[in-house]
Scaffold this motif. Structure first.
Motif, mmCIF file in Angstrom:
data_model
loop_
_atom_site.group_PDB
_atom_site.id
_atom_site.type_symbol
_atom_site.label_atom_id
_atom_site.label_comp_id
_atom_site.label_asym_id
_atom_site.label_seq_id
_atom_site.Cartn_x
_atom_site.Cartn_y
_atom_site.Cartn_z
ATOM 1 N N PRO A 24 -7.421 -10.014 -53.469
ATOM 2 C CA PRO A 24 -6.016 -10.278 -53.111
ATOM 3 C C PRO A 24 -5.712 -9.703 -51.742
ATOM 4 C CG PRO A 24 -6.175 -8.525 -54.759
ATOM 5 C CD PRO A 24 -7.546 -9.112 -54.633
ATOM 6 N N THR A 25 -5.188 -10.523 -50.864
ATOM 7 C CA THR A 25 -4.911 -10.084 -49.498
ATOM 8 C C THR A 25 -3.422 -9.911 -49.287
ATOM 9 O OG1 THR A 25 -4.860 -12.385 -48.752
ATOM 10 C CG2 THR A 25 -6.967 -11.223 -48.611
ATOM 11 N N SER A 26 -3.111 -9.122 -48.282
ATOM 12 C CA SER A 26 -1.720 -8.857 -47.933
ATOM 13 C C SER A 26 -1.494 -9.254 -46.481
ATOM 14 C CB SER A 26 -1.390 -7.368 -48.129
ATOM 15 O OG SER A 26 -0.113 -7.072 -47.624
ATOM 16 N N ALA A 27 -0.262 -9.653 -46.179
ATOM 17 C CA ALA A 27 0.072 -10.049 -44.812
ATOM 18 C C ALA A 27 0.172 -8.845 -43.895
ATOM 19 C CB ALA A 27 1.380 -10.828 -44.797
ATOM 20 N N THR A 28 0.323 -7.657 -44.452
ATOM 21 C CA THR A 28 0.436 -6.441 -43.643
ATOM 22 C C THR A 28 -0.928 -5.763 -43.532
ATOM 23 O OG1 THR A 28 0.967 -5.105 -45.597
ATOM 24 C CG2 THR A 28 2.808 -6.116 -44.383
ATOM 25 N N THR A 29 -1.073 -5.004 -42.482
ATOM 26 C CA THR A 29 -2.316 -4.265 -42.268
ATOM 27 C C THR A 29 -2.133 -2.822 -42.716
ATOM 28 O OG1 THR A 29 -1.660 -3.717 -40.014
ATOM 29 C CG2 THR A 29 -2.970 -5.712 -40.315
ATOM 30 N N PRO A 30 -3.188 -2.171 -43.195
ATOM 31 C CA PRO A 30 -3.073 -0.753 -43.566
ATOM 32 C C PRO A 30 -2.635 0.083 -42.366
ATOM 33 C CG PRO A 30 -5.121 -1.702 -44.380
ATOM 34 C CD PRO A 30 -4.519 -2.714 -43.460
ATOM 35 N N GLY A 31 -1.917 1.137 -42.641
ATOM 36 C CA GLY A 31 -1.406 1.974 -41.568
ATOM 37 C C GLY A 31 -2.398 3.015 -41.090
ATOM 38 N N ALA A 32 -1.897 3.888 -40.228
ATOM 39 C CA ALA A 32 -2.744 4.921 -39.629
ATOM 40 C C ALA A 32 -3.300 5.874 -40.681
ATOM 41 C CB ALA A 32 -1.951 5.698 -38.584
ATOM 42 N N LEU A 33 -2.521 6.133 -41.744
ATOM 43 C CA LEU A 33 -2.999 7.036 -42.795
ATOM 44 C C LEU A 33 -4.242 6.460 -43.472
ATOM 45 C CD1 LEU A 33 -2.683 9.550 -44.542
ATOM 46 C CD2 LEU A 33 -1.160 8.221 -46.046
ATOM 47 N N ALA A 34 -4.215 5.169 -43.780
ATOM 48 C CA ALA A 34 -5.375 4.534 -44.411
ATOM 49 C C ALA A 34 -6.570 4.534 -43.469
ATOM 50 C CB ALA A 34 -5.027 3.109 -44.836
ATOM 51 N N ASP A 35 -6.300 4.305 -42.179
ATOM 52 C CA ASP A 35 -7.396 4.330 -41.206
ATOM 53 C C ASP A 35 -8.062 5.701 -41.170
ATOM 54 O OD1 ASP A 35 -6.655 1.761 -40.650
ATOM 55 O OD2 ASP A 35 -5.600 2.244 -38.789
ATOM 56 N N GLY A 36 -7.261 6.754 -41.202
ATOM 57 C CA GLY A 36 -7.830 8.100 -41.174
ATOM 58 C C GLY A 36 -8.554 8.457 -42.455
ATOM 59 N N LEU A 37 -7.952 8.083 -43.594
ATOM 60 C CA LEU A 37 -8.587 8.398 -44.880
ATOM 61 C C LEU A 37 -9.872 7.616 -45.107
ATOM 62 C CD1 LEU A 37 -5.453 8.612 -47.221
ATOM 63 C CD2 LEU A 37 -6.849 10.501 -46.356
#
Length: 616
Positions: free
Chosen positions: A239-252
């Motif tokens: 399942p995909t979302s139109a939004t991209t993960p934020g900076a927190l997800a990038d760091g984690l």
């Protein structure tokens, strides 16, 4: 400046236009044309292999005739079937390897790499048949392997066989071999871009249009054939979302990245620990796959879903539907039975098991990390373990995106794959692929850099004032001047080059003039030749010295170049790699109105003929 050196510099400015970014010939298009049927054949081979795996799986575990891909552990089976099936599959593979071809042993990629490195990209025709059949038996009888390694070897064999039927060079055979391998990968996973990257990062050992264009051509054709045969939907539709993960997800994403790198190291070590253990057994290697089958059977009794390719399990993990028992079972059982049975020398691929193990790792950590989207952390774990095991971070990133079509999650995947790659290369010398090659007493470096010989011209390092001999001089007068060099240009009265000679040739012609001992130079260098071109000319002619002449006036001598002077480029490259210096200091950062020009310390060797020839 020496007159000849100044002339050489002017000649270089005038004639260096013969050089370009790439060395491309129209023959590249002919090889790309040959890659079209190779890509189509590789796609058909991939389709046939998947159907054969489905057929054997259905026959063994469900006692029915069907080519549909089904998991061995999708239903409950008698314990004796789960235990005996992998053993019988291992026995058959052992016999096929011993009496058919030993090349079918292993997971395919190291064998393809070895064929490229040492075999002139030649693959025996019988490998194209025995490899997919043996892999289908291995996977269909419960082996925890993937279809991608065998299809790489099979597709590569198709390209190699076509090339061997034609009059091609070894490099052209390599291009078609890799084209077939990448085409098979693209057809198996519907991942064209990742297949091209895999070819570049693992198989081609170069970045040149002559090989890249045919490989891309084969991949496009194979992907189009796959769409006709199996459709264009993603292999794992998350399942995909139109939004991209934020900076927190990038760091984690560093968490599954680092742990994925450590898991890749552990799995690689376990594979070769198992291989060493099998090597110490007092039985012929033909029986090893059957012994590995015992391990698979026991693991299947503990966690049946660890058997087979496991696309259904990967799908559950990537879509966030994996249970705790499934995640733990895959992490422990799948890792152990895959590593140990692969070390037994059976036939099967590594990518699908790595996908499953990586996705299980990410899913396990996803229970502790913040929820972003379903399956995000499982995708990060998949990309990380692929990047760590294969040492191919770009392939890991793009593979994950193409398998799922979740392109919005690109940034966390980059963090996870690259961090796993960094951990793997820092702590482990070789990957699961290159270690196998190293054990065959071969060395493979995967560091691709610009050749330092390409960054220098002949005029920069040549001797601009060599010892020259006049053609009409008596030999007895010229001999005393030939004490320290091995090649001497011979000039006529108008200072035109008529040939070259050596001290030995002069000594063998005791009477007469120097011109009688002159012969045409076996290698002639131009001042605007790169040092790589010079090295190629010296190697082709099997000489160590060559005259340097004007490209427009071949009888005009500009100097002499020796093979020792090629080391100048290597010295410069080593200097730039190891010499540390502070170029700017804080005192230089003054307001613009009072700032003086920055002071650069020129400690590197200057690019002049004098600095290059002082040590030769």
């Amino acid at each position: 400046m020496n007159f000849r050196q100044g002339s050489a510099r002017r000649a270089t400015r005038e004639h260096a236009a013969h050089l370009g970014d790439f060395n491309v010939r129209p023959r590249m298009l002919a090889i790309a044309g040959l890659a079209i049927p190779v890509g189509a054949a590789a796609a058909l081979a991939a389709y046939g292999l998947l159907k054969l795996i489905g057929l054997i799986t259905n026959l063994v575990f469900y006692q029915r005739i069907s080519t549909e891909m089904v998991a061995p552990g999708a239903q409950h089976h008698p314990w004796w079937l789960v235990l005996i099936a992998p053993i019988l599959g291992g026995l058959i593979i052992g016999f096929m390897a011993r009496y058919g071809s030993e090349k079918i042993r292993g997971h395919g990629m190291p064998e393809a790499i070895e064929a490229i490195l040492t075999g002139g990209s030649r693959v025996a025709p019988r490998v194209a048949i025995l490899k997919p059949v043996s892999s289908a038996i291995s996977i269909g009888s419960g082996g925890p392997f993937g279809a991608e390694g065998p299809i790489i070897m099979t597709g590569g064999a198709i390209g190699s066989i076509l090339a061997q039927l034609l009059k091609l060079t070894a490099d052209e055979r390599k291009a078609l071999l890799v084209a077939g391998a990448a085409g098979g990968m693209a057809a198996t996973f519907n991942a064209p871009l990742a297949s091209i990257l895999l070819a570049v990062e693992l198989l081609l050992f170069e970045w040149r249009p002559r090989s890249f264009v045919p490989v891309a051509t084969a991949v496009v054709i194979a992907t189009m054939c796959r769409w006709l045969l199996l459709g264009n939907s993603p292999v794992f539709a998350v399942p995909t979302s139109a939004t991209t993960p934020g900076a927190l997800a990038d760091g984690l994403a560093l968490i599954p990245g680092v742990t994925g790198g450590l898991l890749a190291i552990a799995a690689t070590a376990l594979v070769y620990l198992a291989e060493d253990g099998f090597g110490r057994l007092p039985v012929h290697w033909m029986w090893w796959p059957a012994i590995g089958g015992v391990i698979i059977g026991v693991g299947g009794l503990i966690e049946p879903r660890a058997l087979g390719v496991g696309y259904d399990v990967i799908d559950q993990l990537l879509t966030g539907r994996g249970t705790v028992s499934l995640i733990i079972g895959i992490l422990v059982v799948k890792t152990l039975i895959w590593s140990i049975s692969l070390g037994s020398g059976t036939s099967g691929g590594v990518l699908a098991p790595v996908f499953m193990i990586g996705a299980a790792l990410g899913a396990a950590e996803g229970g502790l990390l913040p929820h972003v989207t379903a399956g995000l952390w499982a995708m990060c774990g998949l990309a990380a373990v692929v990047g760590g095991v294969m040492r191919s971070p770009l392939t890991g990133i793009v593979f994950t995106c193409e398998l799922t079509h979740a392109w919005n999650d690109l940034m966390p995947l980059v963090v996870a794959s690259v961090s796993a790659y960094a951990v793997s290369v820092l702590l482990l010398k070789r990957s699961v692929l290159t270690e196998k090659i190293a054990r065959r007493r071969l060395h493979l470096t995967r560091e691709y850099t610009t050749d330092p010989l390409e960054t220098f011209f002949a005029y920069e390092v040549m001797h601009t004032d060599p010892v020259v001999l006049a053609a009409d001089d008596p030999i007895e007068e010229a001999l005393p001047r030939t004490r320290f060099a091995t090649l001497y240009p011979v000039l006529d009265p108008s200072e035109q080059l008529v040939g070259v000679t050596t001290r030995n040739r002069l000594a063998s012609c005791a009477d007469g003039n120097v011109g009688a001992a002159a012969v045409p130079a076996l290698a002639v260098v131009h001042p605007d030749d790169t040092l790589r071109e010079v090295a190629n000319k010296l190697a082709t002619a099997d000489v160590t010295y060559a005259p340097v002449v004007d490209r427009g006036r071949p009888t005009r001598l500009l100097g002499v170049i020796a093979f020792e002077q090629l080391l100048h480029a290597r010295r410069r490259d080593l200097h730039e790699e190891h010499h540390r210096e502070r170029v700017l200091t804080l005192r230089d950062q003054r307001p613009t109105s009072r700032r003086r020009p920055p002071r650069f310390r020129h400690t590197a060797p200057e690019r002049t003929a004098n600095s290059a020839t002082s040590n030769t």
